[in-house]
Design an enzyme around this catalytic site. Structure first.
Site, PDB file in Angstrom:
ATOM      1  N   SER A 190      -9.404  36.878 115.728  1.00  0.00           N
ATOM      2  CA  SER A 190      -8.272  36.010 115.387  1.00  0.00           C
ATOM      3  C   SER A 190      -7.785  36.251 113.956  1.00  0.00           C
ATOM      4  CB  SER A 190      -8.684  34.548 115.613  1.00  0.00           C
ATOM      5  OG  SER A 190      -7.567  33.709 115.628  1.00  0.00           O
TER       6      SER A 190
ATOM      7  N   ASP B   8      -2.360  48.254 108.044  1.00  0.00           N
ATOM      8  CA  ASP B   8      -0.981  48.695 108.277  1.00  0.00           C
ATOM      9  C   ASP B   8      -0.268  49.057 106.979  1.00  0.00           C
ATOM     10  OD1 ASP B   8      -1.114  48.516 111.007  1.00  0.00           O
ATOM     11  OD2 ASP B   8      -0.242  46.507 111.127  1.00  0.00           O
TER      12      ASP B   8
ATOM     13  N   LYS C   9      -8.926  39.026 119.992  1.00  0.00           N
ATOM     14  CA  LYS C   9      -8.393  37.687 120.275  1.00  0.00           C
ATOM     15  C   LYS C   9      -7.054  37.555 119.543  1.00  0.00           C
ATOM     16  CE  LYS C   9      -8.416  33.130 121.124  1.00  0.00           C
ATOM     17  NZ  LYS C   9      -7.331  32.639 120.280  1.00  0.00           N
TER      18      LYS C   9
END
Length: 706
Positions: free
Chosen positions: A473, A484, A498
């Site tokens: 999460s 990224d 998740k």
């Protein structure tokens, strides 16, 4: 027509009208379940729906159809999927229903459940559950009779084997075939108990207790039990995180969410009749012990230091939890059957209340030497995202920056199951300028972009993020964003996956937790199902086929959306080939790292066995062989590190060094021993230093600016 005939006709019409308004027993009474050659089921009583359960059924269907992220069409295809899910919910190991039961129920209901859902009917729910209940009572009675006749009459010296993985096995053709299957099941249970050095009297006592408990629960089953099992199968057909909570389960859920649980601090699930550990709550006694790990199975619970063990195999999960819970400061003993099929063990824990301070971020310093120089790498371990996380980490970063030998920082998010999303946004902002950190798409396709507004990063130096299969999460959002942007190198193993958002909605009785949105990285990739893939992988301690989103049925798929505008640096990506090469060469000669990998491989090899021998002598020999392999690995490691070998397995077992890789990794920070740096943390620090040196070499190779 005579007056008497008119009165009789009028009476019949009134009775029919009354039945039509209220739903007569002939419309809702469950079908009788045949004995099918398995004998009578003593104490069996067919369950019928409560008056309000049809209404709750309609409420749940409406909420899911209107609000769930996954737009499901209630048709025959869904009905088949739901039907199979309900059978698995009740009989996941395919040893209770008979093949004739399945054929009959499938013919009657496989294409009917969608219609019953739409109409708010629960006839199928109770017919299927009653069939299961009667069959289970029959086989438990039979097993108890076998045990009471004497376990010495049950053969545990033959050359048969038992398939412990029956999720895809055929259902027994008839009662005789089912009894043959359960004879093997009994033999396996007896062998397991004898391998724990229990005598015949104690084995008999445990097994009687096990089957007597099951029979008691089955005979005392209530309509809410059938309805909850049916609704679990229905909600989980949408996705694994959507759940119906009856009023009783709502109370338990509230207790767990608020962490006011005075117990061991563990999340459990029912898996094939066992209470299986899924997650250890940071700061709880289970996590601090360092002796428990996900997929471990609790087989018995004892109160205090000397109380008798209560067998919990086959017990309802909520009743098992009640045995484990207790007052702060009291002692509970758990008998654990490890997932790797190694010898069972008894763990003693002191119940405690989980405090925020036990989950707080903590810093350490990893001291290394490079080219004759002392170099420090800061390590911040973060077990969860609680309110105040970003402020705590900010202070730790500021303290670390005062170290003149600091070469970089590692953010350890292993075992971090998530938490406050806002804190995850702020945490990302500690390492970046004001940038987006996550995208959230709702059921209508609307996308919201969240990030952190700040005045610049608190720390802009070399950064690594550690992850493992239990990073979930919010942890995945932070690791994914920093990866990224090219801001950090991610090290470890693939995260949980998740990537969905749940909300709680009230019902007239109980509540429903349903999935309303999905998380996406700034690159547009979902964290759902696939999680975050590290730049450099370390062998995973947790088997990804057993734990993680991809291991759950009906998990929502991975997908992508349009990326948001974000700054990107490819400096780390350009250096990955070199960094991986240096990593492989270094760990090949690192005794701690190699010992860790060999322990993981040995445990994985054991846990992947799907068949076990039903010969006690063979099983003892296999257990002794496993002990010898573990001892050999440990002594090879001690020799490589200049330590004296263990004399025997008992000495190895009792040693403080007898921490398995899973225990070592899972107890990091949680054990209260911040000075113990594990092999993966040390290697992460080495990789970060490789990265720093590569950056410097690259800068020196650049021509001077004019």
């Amino acid at each position: 027509m005579s007056d008497s005939m008119r009165k009789l006709a009028l009476s019949l019409l009134l009775i029919l009208a009354l039945f039509a308004q209220t739903g007569c027993a002939s419309d809702t009474s469950p079908e009788p379940v045949p004995d099918a050659g398995a004998g009578t089921a003593e104490g069996y009583t067919a369950l019928v729906p409560n008056d309000n359960q049809d209404d709750i059924d309609r409420e749940i269907v409406r909420q899911l159809q209107e609000n769930h992220y996954n737009k499901v069409t209630l048709d025959d295809a869904f009905s088949e999927k739901f039907f199979d899910a309900y059978l698995d919910e009740l009989d996941g190991t395919r040893g209770v229903f008979l093949a004739s039961d399945i054929d009959h129920l499938r013919k009657q209901y496989a294409h009917q459940l969608d219609d019953e859902l739409k109409d708010g009917q629960t006839v199928a729910a109770f017919d299927i559950y009653n069939t299961y209940q009667k069959r289970r009572i029959q086989i438990d009675q039979w097993a108890l009779d076998k045990i009471e006749a004497g376990i010495d009459k049950i053969d545990i010296d033959d050359d048969e084997t038992f398939d412990v993985d029956r999720e895809d096995a055929p259902w027994p053709a008839n009662a005789a075939e089912r009894e043959a299957l359960w004879t093997k099941q009994l033999e396996n249970q007896i062998i397991n108990l004898k391998l724990d050095d229990l005598d015949d009297a104690e084995v008999t006592k445990r097994l009687k207790q096990r089957y007597s408990n099951e029979l008691k629960q089955l005979r005392q089953a209530e309509p809410v039990d059938a309805f909850s099992a049916y609704m679990d199968a229905y909600t989980h057909s949408y996705d694994p995180h959507t759940d119906y909570f009856s009023p009783r389960r709502s109370e338990d859920f509230s207790i767990d969410m608020n962490l006011q649980l005075q117990g061991i601090g563990a999340e459990l699930r029912n898996k094939n009749g066992y209470a299986e550990l899924v997650r250890l709550i940071p700061g709880g006694p289970a996590a601090k012990s360092g002796k428990l790990k996900p997929t471990d199975r609790i087989t018995a619970v004892g109160q205090g230091n000397k109380g008798e063990f209560t067998d919990v195999v086959g017990m309802r999960l909520d009743e098992t939890v009640q045995l484990i819970r207790g007052k702060k400061g009291s002692t509970v003993r758990l008998q654990i059957s490890p997932a790797d099929n190694s010898q069972s063990k008894t763990i003693t824990l002191v119940r405690d209340k989980i405090e925020l301070k036990d989950q707080a971020a903590r810093k350490q310093v990893i001291e290394l030497e490079r080219d004759g120089q002392k170099v420090d790498v800061g390590l911040i371990t973060l077990p969860s995202f609680y309110n105040g996380t970003a402020d705590d980490v900010k202070k730790l970063l500021q303290e670390l920056k005062k170290n003149e030998h600091l070469a970089g920082v590692i953010l350890d998010l292993r075992n971090n199951g998530g938490g406050a999303l806002g804190e995850a946004m702020k945490l990302t902002g500690l390492f970046m300028n004001s940038v987006p950190a996550v995208q959230i798409r709702d059921a209508e396709g609307k996308v919201q972009v969240l990030g952190d507004r700040n005045d610049g990063p608190v720390y802009d130096g070399p950064l690594a993020v550690m992850t493992n299969r239990l990073s979930a999460s919010a942890s995945e959002i932070v690791a994914g964003a920093l990866q990224d942007y090219g801001r950090a190198i991610v090290l470890g193993s693939q995260t949980f996956g998740k990537g969905t958002v749940q909300t709680l909605l009230p019902l007239s009785e109980g509540q429903i937790k349903l999935t309303q949105a999905k998380f996406y990285r700034v690159s547009g990739k979902s964290t759902q199902d696939r999680g975050v893939t590290p730049d450099i992988n370390f062998p995973p301690v947790i088997d990804p086929e057993k734990i993680g989103e991809s291991a759950l049925p009906n998990a929502l798929p991975w997908d992508t959306i349009k990326p948001t505008a974000y700054p990107y640096s490819d400096e780390i990506v350009q250096l990955l080939t070199q960094l991986k090469k240096e990593h492989v060469e270094r760990v090949a000669n690192d005794p701690d790292y190699q010992y860790r990998i060999k322990r993981i491989n040995l445990a994985r090899e054991q846990s992947q066995q799907t068949q076990v021998s039903l010969n006690l002598a063979t099983r003892r020999a296999e257990q002794d062989e496993l002990k010898q392999k573990s001892l050999t690995l440990a002594n090879a490691h001690r020799k490589a590190t200049g330590e004296e070998p263990f004399e025997n397995y008992k000495a190895f077992e009792e040693s403080e060094e007898d921490d398995s890789p899973a225990e070592e990794e899972l107890s990091a920070h949680q054990s209260g021993k911040p000075d113990e740096i594990d092999a993966y943390q040390t290697e992460s620090a080495q990789i970060l230093l490789d990265l720093v040196q590569a950056f410097l070499a690259d800068e020196n190779a650049q021509p001077n600016a004019a």
